[in-house]
Design a protein around this motif. Structure first.
Motif, PDB file in Angstrom:
ATOM      1  N   ARG A  52       0.990  -1.031  -0.129  1.00  9.90           N
ATOM      2  CA  ARG A  52      -0.101   0.021   0.115  1.00  9.90           C
ATOM      3  C   ARG A  52       0.877   1.227   0.129  1.00  9.90           C
ATOM      4  NH1 ARG A  52      -5.242   1.491   1.044  1.00  9.90           N
ATOM      5  NH2 ARG A  52      -5.341   3.725   1.292  1.00  9.90           N
ATOM      6  N   THR A  53       0.910   1.942  -1.117  1.00 10.66           N
ATOM      7  CA  THR A  53       1.875   2.979  -1.302  1.00 10.66           C
ATOM      8  C   THR A  53       1.103   4.216  -1.521  1.00 10.66           C
ATOM      9  OG1 THR A  53       2.325   2.613  -3.541  1.00 10.66           O
ATOM     10  CG2 THR A  53       3.549   1.392  -2.069  1.00 10.66           C
ATOM     11  N   ARG A  54       1.947   5.367  -1.840  1.00 13.35           N
ATOM     12  CA  ARG A  54       1.118   6.539  -2.189  1.00 13.35           C
ATOM     13  C   ARG A  54       0.374   6.437  -3.317  1.00 13.35           C
ATOM     14  NH1 ARG A  54       2.738  11.470   0.196  1.00 13.35           N
ATOM     15  NH2 ARG A  54       4.633  10.311   0.794  1.00 13.35           N
ATOM     16  N   THR A  96      -0.907   3.280  -4.889  1.00 12.94           N
ATOM     17  CA  THR A  96      -1.877   2.254  -4.802  1.00 12.94           C
ATOM     18  C   THR A  96      -2.452   2.106  -3.563  1.00 12.94           C
ATOM     19  OG1 THR A  96      -0.157   0.563  -3.937  1.00 12.94           O
ATOM     20  CG2 THR A  96      -0.263   0.752  -6.245  1.00 12.94           C
ATOM     21  N   PRO A  97      -3.732   1.785  -3.367  1.00 13.21           N
ATOM     22  CA  PRO A  97      -4.564   1.642  -4.506  1.00 13.21           C
ATOM     23  C   PRO A  97      -5.126   3.024  -5.068  1.00 13.21           C
ATOM     24  CG  PRO A  97      -5.976   1.518  -2.403  1.00 13.21           C
ATOM     25  CD  PRO A  97      -4.387   1.550  -2.121  1.00 13.21           C
ATOM     26  N   LYS A  98      -5.238   2.987  -6.515  1.00 13.86           N
ATOM     27  CA  LYS A  98      -5.760   4.191  -7.101  1.00 13.86           C
ATOM     28  C   LYS A  98      -7.155   4.870  -6.506  1.00 13.86           C
ATOM     29  CE  LYS A  98      -4.017   3.678 -11.814  1.00 13.86           C
ATOM     30  NZ  LYS A  98      -4.156   2.017 -12.236  1.00 13.86           N
ATOM     31  N   SER A  99      -7.015   5.887  -6.025  1.00 13.26           N
ATOM     32  CA  SER A  99      -8.319   6.589  -5.348  1.00 13.26           C
ATOM     33  C   SER A  99      -9.517   6.689  -6.406  1.00 13.26           C
ATOM     34  CB  SER A  99      -7.949   7.716  -4.897  1.00 13.26           C
ATOM     35  OG  SER A  99      -7.913   8.773  -5.795  1.00 13.26           O
ATOM     36  N   THR A 100     -10.383   6.124  -5.826  1.00 14.00           N
ATOM     37  CA  THR A 100     -11.769   6.109  -6.948  1.00 14.00           C
ATOM     38  C   THR A 100     -12.911   7.379  -6.464  1.00 14.00           C
ATOM     39  OG1 THR A 100     -12.666   4.750  -5.297  1.00 14.00           O
ATOM     40  CG2 THR A 100     -11.663   3.739  -7.412  1.00 14.00           C
ATOM     41  N   GLY A 107     -16.659   8.784  -6.616  1.00 14.63           N
ATOM     42  CA  GLY A 107     -18.056   8.230  -6.820  1.00 14.63           C
ATOM     43  C   GLY A 107     -18.530   7.228  -5.965  1.00 14.63           C
ATOM     44  N   ASN A 108     -19.894   7.191  -5.812  1.00 13.80           N
ATOM     45  CA  ASN A 108     -20.587   6.617  -4.583  1.00 13.80           C
ATOM     46  C   ASN A 108     -20.864   5.174  -4.852  1.00 13.80           C
ATOM     47  OD1 ASN A 108     -20.302   8.776  -2.985  1.00 13.80           O
ATOM     48  ND2 ASN A 108     -21.850   9.720  -3.745  1.00 13.80           N
TER      49      ASN A 108
END
Lengths: 160, 259
Positions: A35-37, A39-43, A45-46
């Protein structure tokens, strides 16, 4: 560095007699998870929130729909022995039961599929495994929902 | 007890046979050991110790490291349940070694001691905490205010407003909760209970003004919605924080956007 006889095989002092040096470094310990700066890609939406809410709300509705369905089909009025083509045809003549069954079909399928989606997310570790399992899941779900909807709307009691 | 006395060292070596009411008992510590410079496989190693059952697992580990096998590697700093360094899996449950008494975990059977799960083991009981702290940093665990000027007076808060997030201020970042979470075990992308607890601490702080931002971060696909409410985190927390409840409060705040 003192060790005793109780030391298990494979574990011991590394200071003396180590076979690792500058030219032959110890193996890099690969992190099984990162878990790095990045990853994970921020998403945005709800979707996850909507899915979570849908599970709770559809669950409550399904309790009524499914228990009512089981009661009518299996318990009341002679139980399972009464079910035949005529019984189904009679029920689906009424829009109320059409809506009931349609609602039950859509909610149960989406509820179950979403539940399995979270199971895949929780247990499948590799991205490829997830992709295939979810692909299979979504295909089966769409197929079942469409087929069921088609049958409910185009059911013909006079078929021979 | 941080420093072993001479008495203790003697007792560890040979329990006096004359004393029938000696407080010492024999316990077996089964430690999961891993040394990447020697073997790629982790192995269980048994250590037999004479120890007072009122002592802690950390004391037993010290006894091993100081008297028996100096290669045993583990983290500890304060040794009094404040620094959160020595979270480990003792008899299958995440605990702080410095807060677990030998007598409380059935010393009749071997006591298993493992590193916490879900994080890369570096050596013996030491794991790489970086993914854990990255998730912690990602929720911005610091006070954010819109007013960028230097404050000229204290930021006042009523006792009730302070009470709102009191439970989550107790976190010591030991990772016992996050490393007990089965969702975190899978791929480590889930924020984990500890990060959410520390976000909760600021989201529900009346002085903080970035609650909306933190909620948006936790609305992520690996955010609070991956919580399956298995309550492992609440069971594991050595500080008694109601972790799952805090996560549920964040979920509720996300749905109602009221906090």
């Amino acid at each position: 560095m003192a060790t005793t006889e109780s030391t298990a095989a494979g574990i011991g002092p590394v200071e003396d007699g180590s076979f690792y040096n500058v030219d032959n470094p110890a193996p890099v310990i690969e992190a099984p998870r990162k878990r790095t700066r990045k990853t994970p890609k921020s998403t945005r939406g709800n979707f996850e929130m909507a899915a979570w809410l849908f599970m709770r709300l559809s669950g409550v509705v399904l309790v009524v729909l499914v228990l009512g369905h089981l009661l009518i089909q299996l318990v009341l009025d002679g139980g399972v022995s009464k079910i035949g083509f005529a019984f189904v045809a009679g029920r689906w003549a009424s829009p109320f039961w059409q809506v009931w069954d349609l609602l039950m079909l859509w909610l149960a399928m989406l509820h179950g599929a979403n539940g399995l989606r979270t199971v895949v997310n929780d247990y499948a570790e590799r991205a490829n495994t997830r992709l295939w399992l979810k692909g299979l899941l979504y295909t089966a779900t769409v197929f079942t929902i469409l087929l069921g909807t088609l049958v409910i709307f185009t059911f013909d009691p006079n078929i021979r | 007890m941080a420093t072993p006395t001479l008495d203790k060292a003697d007792a560890a070596g040979a329990p006096e046979p004359g004393f029938a009411d000696s407080p010492y008992i024999t316990v077996t510590l089964r430690v999961r050991r891993f040394n990447p410079e020697v073997s790629a496989e982790a192995v269980w190693e048994d250590f037999q110790l004479e120890i007072d059952p009122k002592e802690r697992v950390l004391d037993a580990l010290h006894k091993i490291k100081w008297d028996v096998d100096g290669t045993l590697t583990f983290r500890r700093s304060c040794a009094h349940g404040i620094c959160g360094s020595d979270a480990m899996r003792i008899n299958g449950k995440n605990r702080l070694a410095c807060k677990t008494l030998i007598k409380d975990i059935n010393p009749a059977k071997p006591i298993t001691v493992e590193p916490i799960k879900g994080l890369t083991v570096l050596k013996d009981l030491v794991v790489d905490m970086e993914p854990f702290f990255q998730a912690y940093r990602d929720v911005m665990p610091f006070l954010i205010t819109k007013d960028t000027n230097e404050p000229t007076r204290e930021r006042f808060q009523t006792a009730e407003d302070r009470e709102r997030f009191d439970d989550t201020t107790k976190c010591i970042l030991c990772a016992a909760c996050t490393s007990s979470c089965p969702v975190f075990w899978n791929d480590g992308q889930y924020f984990g209970p500890a990060a959410i607890v520390n976000a909760h601490r600021f989201i529900f702080d009346s002085r903080d003004e970035a609650g909306e931002q933190r909620l948006e971060i936790l609305n992520d696909k690996d955010g609070v919605w991956r919580c399956r409410t298995t309550f492992n985190c609440t069971d594991a927390c050595p500080r008694g924080i109601e972790v799952t409840k805090a996560i549920q409060e964040v979920k509720r705040a996300l749905i109602t956007r009221r906090f």
